[in-house]
Design an enzyme around this catalytic site. Structure first.
Site, PDB file in Angstrom:
ATOM      1  N   LYS A   1      -0.737   2.627   2.560  1.00 61.13           N
ATOM      2  CA  LYS A   1      -1.903   3.249   3.222  1.00 61.13           C
ATOM      3  C   LYS A   1      -3.206   2.724   2.632  1.00 61.13           C
ATOM      4  CE  LYS A   1      -0.271   7.278   2.073  1.00 61.13           C
ATOM      5  NZ  LYS A   1       1.047   6.880   1.546  1.00 61.13           N
TER       6      LYS A   1
ATOM      7  N   GLY B   1      -1.337   7.642  -5.023  1.00 60.16           N
ATOM      8  CA  GLY B   1      -1.726   6.396  -5.683  1.00 60.16           C
ATOM      9  C   GLY B   1      -1.849   5.355  -4.595  1.00 60.16           C
ATOM     10  N   HIS B   2      -3.072   5.057  -4.189  1.00 62.08           N
ATOM     11  CA  HIS B   2      -3.299   4.123  -3.076  1.00 62.08           C
ATOM     12  C   HIS B   2      -3.842   2.809  -3.629  1.00 62.08           C
ATOM     13  CE1 HIS B   2      -3.667   7.725  -0.073  1.00 62.08           C
ATOM     14  NE2 HIS B   2      -2.517   7.662  -0.685  1.00 62.08           N
TER      15      HIS B   2
ATOM     16  N   ASP C   1       3.725   5.866  -0.106  1.00 64.70           N
ATOM     17  CA  ASP C   1       3.667   4.505  -0.649  1.00 64.70           C
ATOM     18  C   ASP C   1       3.952   3.429   0.397  1.00 64.70           C
ATOM     19  OD1 ASP C   1       3.185   5.678  -3.111  1.00 64.70           O
ATOM     20  OD2 ASP C   1       5.313   5.762  -3.621  1.00 64.70           O
TER      21      ASP C   1
ATOM     22  N   GLN D   1       0.454  10.780   0.719  1.00 69.81           N
ATOM     23  CA  GLN D   1       1.899  11.013   0.846  1.00 69.81           C
ATOM     24  C   GLN D   1       2.404  10.514   2.211  1.00 69.81           C
ATOM     25  OE1 GLN D   1       0.032  14.108  -0.544  1.00 69.81           O
ATOM     26  NE2 GLN D   1       0.130  12.743  -2.279  1.00 69.81           N
TER      27      GLN D   1
END
Ligand code: GDP
Ligand code: IMO
Ligand code: MG
Length: 423
Positions: free
Chosen positions: A16, A40-41, A13, A224
């Protein structure tokens, strides 16, 4: 031609998604190399927020092609939902997304096992995203995983599934007291997915290597972060893949000689979701970083734990990934502080250590050694040139560069694409 790996330098988080979207403007291809829908990007374009879980963040730049490599574990349900969502927002996916036929598939039992294991023993809980990631990689390593190619042949798929489900049903029933699964229903459901996925399937290694021959620019998108890496993270409080840059070659099918640079995405402070050690963690009462930084998980919505910037971790990330430049994000979140702390070492049993320890027992006892820097107490969100940042903000960035021996070539001052300083 250039190949750049973009890795998370902390516990995920780091931003990225934003950085990949930004760099994608000049990339021909963006390829994800590990993880799954646990990621979750977030990308924010003109105020509209997109959260990507499986599809590379390059999909929002209309001329960029996107690839999901063999190292990713694919949940067909999550993938289809993501494609549908993007298409509903007018983003073309068909013809721009390619999926490796070697990638492993997340099956319903992987999610059940993930949840069952987490709820059985609260003491040993990892705090996973519940997306079946660990159990899917276990099957891969155990040589009993289902790959995208297996979906193409009903007979092989059905045989493989029968064997797997027999075993999983035993585990679910005997160890976790959970209900059993129906094989035929899963076979039919997944073959429906196969039909929908068919147009996207490709030999990704061939495609990427041929693209390199054609001098294409390629970004390899890690999910990650370094501290969640199965080998280099805070084991066992990690994910089940290699987010570190070394994982990029194996997860895409290119050789290490092809990689030109590694960019580490790093927050101006630190966060972590889930359990496990976190030396510079600070309580909510002490600092309202969670609120200021809107630190809630993009996948699960869980509140993120927050803390000061940790240079011990940053240096470790530089070393294990070979990071040659940072993208330093969320500097604006620190805009209101009177002063800021940066951890420069740990104290363990009276000794000062600067190498990130591998043992959880030691990490849990490490006390951060802080250096204090003055805050700038001024908004940075509209600044676009490094020279225009408040003096103390520049000093903060420069101190991070000095402590890590690594330039911050990108400084991010907001979630929007345009809220970026490129140096
Ligand atoms: P990722 O998993 O590394 O892609 O990061 P996430 O998307 O999970 O979390 C990063 C969050 O910070 C998202 O909500 C982004 O929109 C937001 N973000 C990214 N860069 C910045 C920044 O420079 N400033 C602020 N305030 N928010 C940012
Ligand atoms: P992005 O790509 C932050 C964490 C989970 C848990 C551990 C194991 O958005 O940075 P898993 O479901 O992978 O078995 O969970 O890893 N985790 C993440 N934390 N960002 C992520 O992805 C994460 N993906 C997994 O919270 O602690
Ligand atoms: Mg995220």
């Amino acid at each position: 031609m250039s190949v750049k790996v973009v890795v998370g330098s902390q516990w995920g988080d780091e931003g990225k998604g934003k950085i990949i979207d930004l760099l994608s403007e000049k990339a021909d291809i963006v390829a994800r190399y590990q993880g799954g829908a646990n990621a979750g990007h977030t990308v924010v374009i003109e105020g509209e927020k997109y959260v990507l879980h499986l599809i590379p963040s390059g999909i929002l730049q209309k001329d960029t092609l996107c690839v999901i490599g063999n190292g990713v574990v694919i949940d067909p349900m999550a993938l289809m939902a993501e494609i549908k969502l993007l298409e509903s927002k007018g983003i073309e996916v068909n013809g721009r997304l390619f999926i490796s036929h070697r990638a492993h598939v997340i099956m319903p039992y992987h999610k059940l096992l993930d949840e069952a294991k987490e709820s059985k023993d609260a003491e040993k809980k990892i705090g996973t995203t519940g997306r079946g990631i660990g159990p899917a990689y276990v099957d891969k390593i155990n040589r009993m995983g289902v790959r995208i190619v297996d979906l193409l042949d009903r007979k092989t798929f059905s045989e493989k599934l029968h064997r797997n489900i027999e075993e999983k049903n035993e585990i679910l029933k005997k160890i976790y007291g959970a209900s059993e699964l129906d094989v035929e229903q899963i076979v039919s459901e997944y073959q429906e997915f196969d039909k929908k996925m068919d147009p996207y399937i490709k030999d990704v290694s061939v495609f990427i290597n041929e693209s390199l021959e054609k001098n294409k620019n390629i970004l390899l998108e890690g999910a990650q972060g370094t501290l969640l890496d199965i080998d280099f993270g805070t084991y066992p409080y990690v994910t089940s893949s290699n987010p570190t840059s070394g994982g990029a070659c194996a997860g895409i099918g290119i050789g290490p000689t092809r990689i030109n640079s590694v960019m580490g995405v790093i927050k101006a402070y630190t966060t972590r979701v889930g359990m496990g050690p976190f030396p510079t963690e600070i309580s909510d009462d002490e600092l309202n970083l969670r609120e200021l930084g809107d630190e809630f998980g993009a996948t699960t919505g869980r509140p993120r734990r927050c803390g000061w910037f940790d240079a011990v971790i940053a240096n470790y990330a530089v070393r294990v990934n070979g990071i040659d430049a940072f993208a330093l994000t969320k500097l604006d979140v620190l805009d209101t502080f009177e002063e800021l702390k940066v951890c420069i070492a740990y104290k363990y049993q009276g000794k000062t250590i600067t190498h990130f320890p591998s043992e959880i027992r030691i990490l849990n006892e490490c006390e951060p050694v802080y250096e204090t820097l003055p805050g700038w107490k001024q908004s940075t969100t509209t600044i676009r040139q490094f020279k225009d940042l408040p003096t103390n903000a520049k000093k903060y960035v420069e101190q991070i560069e000095k402590l890590t021996g690594t330039p911050a070539k990108i400084v991010s001052v907001g979630s929007g694409r345009e809220q970026t300083i490129i140096r």
